[in-house]
Design a protein around this motif. Sequence first.
Motif, PDB file in Angstrom:
ATOM      1  N   GLY A 149      -0.581  -5.994  -7.360  1.00 47.81           N
ATOM      2  CA  GLY A 149      -1.361  -5.291  -8.400  1.00 47.81           C
ATOM      3  C   GLY A 149      -2.754  -4.861  -8.030  1.00 47.81           C
ATOM      4  O   GLY A 149      -3.047  -3.936  -8.121  1.00 47.81           O
ATOM      5  N   ALA A 150      -3.572  -5.509  -6.976  1.00 44.10           N
ATOM      6  CA  ALA A 150      -4.602  -5.483  -6.708  1.00 44.10           C
ATOM      7  C   ALA A 150      -4.789  -4.279  -5.920  1.00 44.10           C
ATOM      8  O   ALA A 150      -5.827  -3.434  -5.802  1.00 44.10           O
ATOM      9  CB  ALA A 150      -5.377  -6.524  -6.186  1.00 44.10           C
ATOM     10  N   LEU A 151      -3.858  -3.840  -5.146  1.00 43.98           N
ATOM     11  CA  LEU A 151      -3.620  -2.705  -4.127  1.00 43.98           C
ATOM     12  C   LEU A 151      -3.198  -1.653  -4.852  1.00 43.98           C
ATOM     13  O   LEU A 151      -3.080  -0.418  -4.025  1.00 43.98           O
ATOM     14  CB  LEU A 151      -2.437  -3.027  -3.221  1.00 43.98           C
ATOM     15  CG  LEU A 151      -2.916  -4.465  -2.268  1.00 43.98           C
ATOM     16  CD1 LEU A 151      -1.956  -4.709  -1.427  1.00 43.98           C
ATOM     17  CD2 LEU A 151      -4.191  -3.942  -1.393  1.00 43.98           C
ATOM     18  N   MET A 152      -3.273  -1.387  -6.002  1.00 38.84           N
ATOM     19  CA  MET A 152      -2.825  -0.262  -6.996  1.00 38.84           C
ATOM     20  C   MET A 152      -4.250   0.942  -6.328  1.00 38.84           C
ATOM     21  O   MET A 152      -4.937   0.634  -6.189  1.00 38.84           O
ATOM     22  CB  MET A 152      -2.838  -0.264  -8.361  1.00 38.84           C
ATOM     23  CG  MET A 152      -1.829  -0.929  -9.100  1.00 38.84           C
ATOM     24  SD  MET A 152      -2.062  -1.360 -10.711  1.00 38.84           S
ATOM     25  CE  MET A 152      -1.290   0.120 -11.320  1.00 38.84           C
ATOM     26  N   THR A 153      -3.457   2.287  -6.176  1.00 47.85           N
ATOM     27  CA  THR A 153      -4.437   3.151  -6.103  1.00 47.85           C
ATOM     28  C   THR A 153      -5.602   3.353  -7.134  1.00 47.85           C
ATOM     29  O   THR A 153      -5.049   2.955  -8.373  1.00 47.85           O
ATOM     30  CB  THR A 153      -3.894   4.503  -5.773  1.00 47.85           C
ATOM     31  OG1 THR A 153      -3.427   5.059  -6.815  1.00 47.85           O
ATOM     32  CG2 THR A 153      -3.041   4.241  -4.469  1.00 47.85           C
ATOM     33  N   PRO A 154      -6.605   3.811  -7.043  1.00 50.66           N
ATOM     34  CA  PRO A 154      -7.810   3.805  -8.166  1.00 50.66           C
ATOM     35  C   PRO A 154      -7.129   4.734  -9.147  1.00 50.66           C
ATOM     36  O   PRO A 154      -7.059   4.745 -10.400  1.00 50.66           O
ATOM     37  CB  PRO A 154      -9.068   4.439  -7.431  1.00 50.66           C
ATOM     38  CG  PRO A 154      -8.897   4.118  -5.941  1.00 50.66           C
ATOM     39  CD  PRO A 154      -7.537   3.873  -5.737  1.00 50.66           C
ATOM     40  N   ARG A 178      -0.777   6.595 -21.370  1.00 47.88           N
ATOM     41  CA  ARG A 178      -1.116   5.330 -20.701  1.00 47.88           C
ATOM     42  C   ARG A 178       0.324   4.720 -20.089  1.00 47.88           C
ATOM     43  O   ARG A 178       1.224   4.750 -20.752  1.00 47.88           O
ATOM     44  CB  ARG A 178      -1.868   4.382 -21.573  1.00 47.88           C
ATOM     45  CG  ARG A 178      -2.888   4.812 -21.942  1.00 47.88           C
ATOM     46  CD  ARG A 178      -4.091   4.576 -20.990  1.00 47.88           C
ATOM     47  NE  ARG A 178      -4.407   3.367 -20.537  1.00 47.88           N
ATOM     48  CZ  ARG A 178      -4.898   2.994 -19.470  1.00 47.88           C
ATOM     49  NH1 ARG A 178      -5.392   3.937 -18.699  1.00 47.88           N
ATOM     50  NH2 ARG A 178      -4.981   1.679 -18.901  1.00 47.88           N
ATOM     51  N   GLY A 179       0.330   4.054 -18.591  1.00 48.91           N
ATOM     52  CA  GLY A 179       1.564   3.307 -18.338  1.00 48.91           C
ATOM     53  C   GLY A 179       1.319   1.850 -18.496  1.00 48.91           C
ATOM     54  O   GLY A 179       0.360   1.378 -18.368  1.00 48.91           O
ATOM     55  N   GLU A 180       2.550   1.272 -18.403  1.00 48.16           N
ATOM     56  CA  GLU A 180       2.557  -0.402 -18.115  1.00 48.16           C
ATOM     57  C   GLU A 180       3.588  -0.378 -17.034  1.00 48.16           C
ATOM     58  O   GLU A 180       4.654   0.011 -17.119  1.00 48.16           O
ATOM     59  CB  GLU A 180       2.872  -0.938 -19.686  1.00 48.16           C
ATOM     60  CG  GLU A 180       1.838  -0.686 -20.505  1.00 48.16           C
ATOM     61  CD  GLU A 180       1.897  -1.184 -21.858  1.00 48.16           C
ATOM     62  OE1 GLU A 180       1.150  -1.982 -22.428  1.00 48.16           O
ATOM     63  OE2 GLU A 180       3.364  -1.559 -22.121  1.00 48.16           O
ATOM     64  N   ILE A 240      -3.905   5.402  -9.816  1.00 50.08           N
ATOM     65  CA  ILE A 240      -2.709   4.818 -10.862  1.00 50.08           C
ATOM     66  C   ILE A 240      -3.565   3.650 -11.575  1.00 50.08           C
ATOM     67  O   ILE A 240      -3.049   3.518 -12.787  1.00 50.08           O
ATOM     68  CB  ILE A 240      -1.839   4.412  -9.757  1.00 50.08           C
ATOM     69  CG1 ILE A 240      -0.914   5.404  -8.980  1.00 50.08           C
ATOM     70  CG2 ILE A 240      -0.779   3.139 -10.676  1.00 50.08           C
ATOM     71  CD1 ILE A 240      -0.416   6.156 -10.063  1.00 50.08           C
ATOM     72  N   ALA A 241      -4.418   2.854 -11.119  1.00 45.73           N
ATOM     73  CA  ALA A 241      -5.205   1.926 -12.055  1.00 45.73           C
ATOM     74  C   ALA A 241      -5.903   2.308 -13.256  1.00 45.73           C
ATOM     75  O   ALA A 241      -6.029   1.678 -14.059  1.00 45.73           O
ATOM     76  CB  ALA A 241      -6.116   1.147 -11.043  1.00 45.73           C
ATOM     77  N   LYS A 284       0.688  -1.129  -0.010  1.00 48.20           N
ATOM     78  CA  LYS A 284      -0.040  -0.206   0.002  1.00 48.20           C
ATOM     79  C   LYS A 284       0.820   1.289  -0.091  1.00 48.20           C
ATOM     80  O   LYS A 284       0.517   2.248  -0.643  1.00 48.20           O
ATOM     81  CB  LYS A 284      -0.983   0.100   1.389  1.00 48.20           C
ATOM     82  CG  LYS A 284      -1.861  -1.062   1.169  1.00 48.20           C
ATOM     83  CD  LYS A 284      -3.095  -0.935   2.256  1.00 48.20           C
ATOM     84  CE  LYS A 284      -4.050  -1.957   2.233  1.00 48.20           C
ATOM     85  NZ  LYS A 284      -5.018  -1.930   3.449  1.00 48.20           N
ATOM     86  N   SER A 285       1.845   1.222   0.867  1.00 50.59           N
ATOM     87  CA  SER A 285       2.783   2.299   0.801  1.00 50.59           C
ATOM     88  C   SER A 285       3.611   2.512  -0.482  1.00 50.59           C
ATOM     89  O   SER A 285       3.810   3.684  -1.098  1.00 50.59           O
ATOM     90  CB  SER A 285       3.826   2.085   1.657  1.00 50.59           C
ATOM     91  OG  SER A 285       4.934   3.185   1.824  1.00 50.59           O
ATOM     92  N   PHE A 286       3.832   1.449  -1.141  1.00 51.86           N
ATOM     93  CA  PHE A 286       4.543   1.445  -2.595  1.00 51.86           C
ATOM     94  C   PHE A 286       3.394   2.296  -3.429  1.00 51.86           C
ATOM     95  O   PHE A 286       4.027   2.920  -4.123  1.00 51.86           O
ATOM     96  CB  PHE A 286       4.813   0.207  -2.963  1.00 51.86           C
ATOM     97  CG  PHE A 286       5.338   0.391  -4.662  1.00 51.86           C
ATOM     98  CD1 PHE A 286       6.934   0.295  -4.533  1.00 51.86           C
ATOM     99  CD2 PHE A 286       4.600   0.226  -5.611  1.00 51.86           C
ATOM    100  CE1 PHE A 286       7.163   0.299  -6.080  1.00 51.86           C
ATOM    101  CE2 PHE A 286       5.008  -0.050  -6.925  1.00 51.86           C
ATOM    102  CZ  PHE A 286       6.266   0.377  -6.915  1.00 51.86           C
ATOM    103  N   TRP A 287       2.325   1.901  -3.761  1.00 51.51           N
ATOM    104  CA  TRP A 287       1.536   2.451  -4.469  1.00 51.51           C
ATOM    105  C   TRP A 287       1.048   4.014  -3.978  1.00 51.51           C
ATOM    106  O   TRP A 287       0.750   4.482  -4.942  1.00 51.51           O
ATOM    107  CB  TRP A 287      -0.024   1.525  -4.647  1.00 51.51           C
ATOM    108  CG  TRP A 287       0.455   0.284  -5.419  1.00 51.51           C
ATOM    109  CD1 TRP A 287       0.305  -0.837  -5.024  1.00 51.51           C
ATOM    110  CD2 TRP A 287       0.943   0.028  -6.733  1.00 51.51           C
ATOM    111  NE1 TRP A 287       0.589  -1.861  -5.735  1.00 51.51           N
ATOM    112  CE2 TRP A 287       1.003  -1.069  -6.823  1.00 51.51           C
ATOM    113  CE3 TRP A 287       1.219   1.233  -7.534  1.00 51.51           C
ATOM    114  CZ2 TRP A 287       1.531  -1.888  -8.323  1.00 51.51           C
ATOM    115  CZ3 TRP A 287       1.711   0.570  -8.878  1.00 51.51           C
ATOM    116  CH2 TRP A 287       1.855  -0.841  -9.268  1.00 51.51           C
TER     117      TRP A 287
END
Length: 107
Positions: free
Chosen positions: A90-95, A69-71, A97-98, A16-19
Amino acid sequence: MFSVLRRKRIKIDEAKSFWAWFDTEEEWIIDCISKNDASVIWEVDKRIKAVFPYFRDELEFQLGFNNGRGEFFFYHDYRKELMKDSAKFGALMTPKIAGRWKYIVEP
């Protein structure tokens, strides 16, 4: 003594901190990618290692950004723990960023 029996697992708080960091620094990250500035790779590497502390080898990832767009490619090399935990990561990306970045898990 019983550390051998512990399950290897992702550090959710670190993920979470990373994202959150990625979200805050997105402009800098994109700028580094566009300039082929490797400092972004070293910074991501340092931060992503804290997410997967059980993994002693080098974590492999790749970043790209084109046309708004990023990958973010994450490679698990068929390692069981990384295969499972990379999906959680990956599921923890912020909205935010996602919405602009695609997270892709590869072997």
